[in-house]
Write an enzyme that holds these catalytic residues in place. Sequence first.
Site, PDB file in Angstrom:
ATOM      1  N   PHE A  18       0.827  -1.213   0.000  1.00  0.00           N
ATOM      2  CA  PHE A  18       0.000   0.000   0.000  1.00  0.00           C
ATOM      3  C   PHE A  18       0.866   1.270   0.000  1.00  0.00           C
ATOM      4  O   PHE A  18       0.873   2.043  -0.966  1.00  0.00           O
ATOM      5  CB  PHE A  18      -0.952  -0.067   1.209  1.00  0.00           C
ATOM      6  CG  PHE A  18      -1.618   1.231   1.529  1.00  0.00           C
ATOM      7  CD1 PHE A  18      -2.320   1.936   0.562  1.00  0.00           C
ATOM      8  CD2 PHE A  18      -1.532   1.770   2.800  1.00  0.00           C
ATOM      9  CE1 PHE A  18      -2.932   3.156   0.859  1.00  0.00           C
ATOM     10  CE2 PHE A  18      -2.134   2.978   3.112  1.00  0.00           C
ATOM     11  CZ  PHE A  18      -2.832   3.679   2.131  1.00  0.00           C
ATOM     12  N   ASN A  39       8.062  -9.775  -1.909  1.00  0.00           N
ATOM     13  CA  ASN A  39       7.769 -11.208  -2.095  1.00  0.00           C
ATOM     14  C   ASN A  39       6.280 -11.467  -2.308  1.00  0.00           C
ATOM     15  O   ASN A  39       5.844 -12.612  -2.354  1.00  0.00           O
ATOM     16  CB  ASN A  39       8.282 -12.045  -0.910  1.00  0.00           C
ATOM     17  CG  ASN A  39       7.530 -11.764   0.376  1.00  0.00           C
ATOM     18  OD1 ASN A  39       6.718 -10.849   0.434  1.00  0.00           O
ATOM     19  ND2 ASN A  39       7.816 -12.532   1.414  1.00  0.00           N
ATOM     20  N   ASP A  63      12.084 -12.594  -1.380  1.00  0.00           N
ATOM     21  CA  ASP A  63      12.073 -12.281   0.048  1.00  0.00           C
ATOM     22  C   ASP A  63      13.290 -11.423   0.372  1.00  0.00           C
ATOM     23  O   ASP A  63      14.417 -11.782   0.022  1.00  0.00           O
ATOM     24  CB  ASP A  63      12.122 -13.601   0.833  1.00  0.00           C
ATOM     25  CG  ASP A  63      11.856 -13.397   2.311  1.00  0.00           C
ATOM     26  OD1 ASP A  63      12.406 -12.446   2.904  1.00  0.00           O
ATOM     27  OD2 ASP A  63      11.103 -14.213   2.876  1.00  0.00           O
ATOM     28  N   THR A  99      10.517 -11.798   9.732  1.00  0.00           N
ATOM     29  CA  THR A  99      10.549 -10.898   8.566  1.00  0.00           C
ATOM     30  C   THR A  99      11.043  -9.523   9.002  1.00  0.00           C
ATOM     31  O   THR A  99      11.879  -8.903   8.348  1.00  0.00           O
ATOM     32  CB  THR A  99       9.139 -10.757   7.947  1.00  0.00           C
ATOM     33  OG1 THR A  99       8.739 -12.028   7.459  1.00  0.00           O
ATOM     34  CG2 THR A  99       9.115  -9.754   6.814  1.00  0.00           C
ATOM     35  N   TYR A 152       4.993  -8.011  16.030  1.00  0.00           N
ATOM     36  CA  TYR A 152       5.147  -6.808  15.199  1.00  0.00           C
ATOM     37  C   TYR A 152       5.892  -5.720  15.968  1.00  0.00           C
ATOM     38  O   TYR A 152       6.838  -5.117  15.474  1.00  0.00           O
ATOM     39  CB  TYR A 152       3.756  -6.329  14.772  1.00  0.00           C
ATOM     40  CG  TYR A 152       3.757  -5.127  13.851  1.00  0.00           C
ATOM     41  CD1 TYR A 152       4.117  -5.249  12.521  1.00  0.00           C
ATOM     42  CD2 TYR A 152       3.385  -3.873  14.321  1.00  0.00           C
ATOM     43  CE1 TYR A 152       4.102  -4.141  11.669  1.00  0.00           C
ATOM     44  CE2 TYR A 152       3.365  -2.763  13.484  1.00  0.00           C
ATOM     45  CZ  TYR A 152       3.722  -2.909  12.153  1.00  0.00           C
ATOM     46  OH  TYR A 152       3.714  -1.817  11.326  1.00  0.00           O
ATOM     47  N   ARG A 193      -7.164  -3.718   7.989  1.00  0.00           N
ATOM     48  CA  ARG A 193      -7.119  -2.510   8.816  1.00  0.00           C
ATOM     49  C   ARG A 193      -8.462  -1.778   8.810  1.00  0.00           C
ATOM     50  O   ARG A 193      -9.301  -2.006   7.944  1.00  0.00           O
ATOM     51  CB  ARG A 193      -5.947  -1.636   8.370  1.00  0.00           C
ATOM     52  CG  ARG A 193      -4.628  -2.327   8.792  1.00  0.00           C
ATOM     53  CD  ARG A 193      -3.403  -1.679   8.248  1.00  0.00           C
ATOM     54  NE  ARG A 193      -3.131  -2.052   6.868  1.00  0.00           N
ATOM     55  CZ  ARG A 193      -1.938  -1.946   6.300  1.00  0.00           C
ATOM     56  NH1 ARG A 193      -0.920  -1.500   6.993  1.00  0.00           N
ATOM     57  NH2 ARG A 193      -1.777  -2.291   5.039  1.00  0.00           N
TER      58      ARG A 193
HETATM   59  N1  NAD Z   1      -0.295   1.381   6.883  1.00  0.00           N
HETATM   60  C1  NAD Z   1      -0.099   1.817   8.119  1.00  0.00           C
HETATM   61  O1  NAD Z   1      -1.027   2.343   8.740  1.00  0.00           O
HETATM   62  C2  NAD Z   1       1.268   1.720   8.750  1.00  0.00           C
HETATM   63  C3  NAD Z   1       1.443   2.297  10.025  1.00  0.00           C
HETATM   64  C4  NAD Z   1       2.693   2.184  10.631  1.00  0.00           C
HETATM   65  C5  NAD Z   1       3.748   1.577   9.985  1.00  0.00           C
HETATM   66  N2  NAD Z   1       3.544   1.014   8.761  1.00  0.00           N
HETATM   67  C6  NAD Z   1       4.689   0.361   8.116  1.00  0.00           C
HETATM   68  O2  NAD Z   1       4.765   0.797   6.769  1.00  0.00           O
HETATM   69  C7  NAD Z   1       5.292  -0.247   5.954  1.00  0.00           C
HETATM   70  C8  NAD Z   1       4.355  -0.483   4.776  1.00  0.00           C
HETATM   71  O3  NAD Z   1       3.070  -0.835   5.280  1.00  0.00           O
HETATM   72  P1  NAD Z   1       1.810  -0.991   4.329  1.00  0.00           P
HETATM   73  O4  NAD Z   1       0.663  -0.428   5.047  1.00  0.00           O
HETATM   74  O5  NAD Z   1       2.128  -0.505   2.957  1.00  0.00           O
HETATM   75  O6  NAD Z   1       1.632  -2.584   4.339  1.00  0.00           O
HETATM   76  P2  NAD Z   1       1.554  -3.605   3.104  1.00  0.00           P
HETATM   77  O7  NAD Z   1       1.268  -4.940   3.720  1.00  0.00           O
HETATM   78  O8  NAD Z   1       0.617  -3.097   2.081  1.00  0.00           O
HETATM   79  O9  NAD Z   1       3.031  -3.553   2.517  1.00  0.00           O
HETATM   80  C9  NAD Z   1       4.090  -4.335   2.990  1.00  0.00           C
HETATM   81  C10 NAD Z   1       4.772  -4.957   1.795  1.00  0.00           C
HETATM   82  O10 NAD Z   1       5.904  -5.728   2.254  1.00  0.00           O
HETATM   83  C11 NAD Z   1       5.928  -6.935   1.493  1.00  0.00           C
HETATM   84  N3  NAD Z   1       6.679  -7.958   2.231  1.00  0.00           N
HETATM   85  C12 NAD Z   1       6.315  -8.589   3.371  1.00  0.00           C
HETATM   86  N4  NAD Z   1       7.273  -9.463   3.731  1.00  0.00           N
HETATM   87  C13 NAD Z   1       8.256  -9.367   2.822  1.00  0.00           C
HETATM   88  C14 NAD Z   1       9.508 -10.008   2.651  1.00  0.00           C
HETATM   89  N5  NAD Z   1       9.940 -10.940   3.528  1.00  0.00           N
HETATM   90  N6  NAD Z   1      10.258  -9.696   1.573  1.00  0.00           N
HETATM   91  C15 NAD Z   1       9.833  -8.748   0.686  1.00  0.00           C
HETATM   92  N7  NAD Z   1       8.666  -8.108   0.798  1.00  0.00           N
HETATM   93  C16 NAD Z   1       7.881  -8.402   1.851  1.00  0.00           C
HETATM   94  C17 NAD Z   1       4.467  -7.292   1.300  1.00  0.00           C
HETATM   95  O11 NAD Z   1       4.253  -8.211   0.242  1.00  0.00           O
HETATM   96  C18 NAD Z   1       3.851  -5.933   1.048  1.00  0.00           C
HETATM   97  O12 NAD Z   1       3.845  -5.620  -0.329  1.00  0.00           O
HETATM   98  C19 NAD Z   1       5.444  -1.459   6.870  1.00  0.00           C
HETATM   99  O13 NAD Z   1       6.781  -1.530   7.304  1.00  0.00           O
HETATM  100  C20 NAD Z   1       4.530  -1.148   8.032  1.00  0.00           C
HETATM  101  O14 NAD Z   1       4.969  -1.786   9.209  1.00  0.00           O
HETATM  102  C21 NAD Z   1       2.327   1.077   8.130  1.00  0.00           C
END
Ligand code: NAD
Length: 317
Positions: A18, A39, A63, A99, A152, A193
Amino acid sequence: MEVDSKGKGYLVTGGAGFIGSHLCDALLKSGESVICIDNMATGIRENVARLLENPCFSFIEGDVRSVDLEGLSVTRVYHLAALCGVPLVEHEPLEVILTGIEGALRILRWAADRGVRVLYVSSSEIYGSGDMHPQSESYWGHANPVGPRSPYVEAKRAGEALCRAYRIKHGLSVRIARLFNVYGPGFRSDDPRVIPQFIKSAASGNPLIIYGTGQSSRSFCYVDDIVEGLIKLMNSEVEGPLNLGFPQEVEIGELANLVLRLTKSSSKINYLPAISEDPQRRLPDISRAKRLLGWNPKVTLEEGLKRTIISWFRGKE
Ligand SMILES: NC(=O)c1ccc[n+]([C@@H]2O[C@H](COP(=O)([O-])OP(=O)(O)OC[C@H]3O[C@@H](n4cnc5c(N)ncnc54)[C@H](O)[C@@H]3O)[C@@H](O)[C@H]2O)c1
């Protein structure tokens, strides 16, 4: 959006997700080249397909803990790859924590060997459920290391500690962003979420599910504002963690009613028992980001929700 780092080549881990896909978009729009590693654990294939239309974008499916990084030439890395969301944290605790920690370790080690700057994306979850309100970066948090959210939370806390260790031991140039809840167009259809869930339920006439009384609060920042903050932070000399979030608190019950009003839905609200150790209040103190980056998120919750809802309905056409 302004990006003042022309010609630098970026690696974005988790770029099919996202926030990552919005970040890739913004970097590409400014004429930068971007390599994305993902991944596809929770990534979106259409994001990758759309981004691949730009010749400056490359995608490596793998990964982050094991993919071949040898031939890559970039000067900056945004590390977003992570497994997020309550169901994954509950049902895949080991995968979530490994991860988080192994992924951060691998990226930081690789970047330190090459003198590549890293921006590590952390989370407000590191603050746990303590009494400090709003949460400023100086608060150390109140988190249970063996609680239901710990895979987490502890992965993010360890990631921040690894950033510090690599800076001290290897002189790594590293930035740490602590994101509060982020929302906007482009979430996965099964994203667990709260905003995606509310919009989906309202749009399909199903009840909106609230865990607890609806009086717990969060703050929600529109994704474009977050991306701007991440880019500003990467291009800054700010060391130490920085909060990025929208400085307005909203109760979950109010959020549900706002979504119902904006979608003109007649869905009901159902209340289920509260989730164990769910923090009661979350609100970022962003005075540091305002002062050091001149960053101030602009998109109000109502405006951001309207854009998100329009995009959701377009995706269904
Ligand atoms: N969306 C929120 O509200 C929010 C709030 C705080 C922190 N974050 C952090 O922001 C970052 C992005 O979050 P997001 O909301 O886009 O989530 P998301 O799940 O949409 O994106 C995470 C991406 O990481 C990839 N991924 C997971 N494990 C992997 C691995 N081992 N190797 C390669 N790719 C891998 C997933 O396929 C996914 O595309 C994350 O680190 C999350 O912890 C998000």
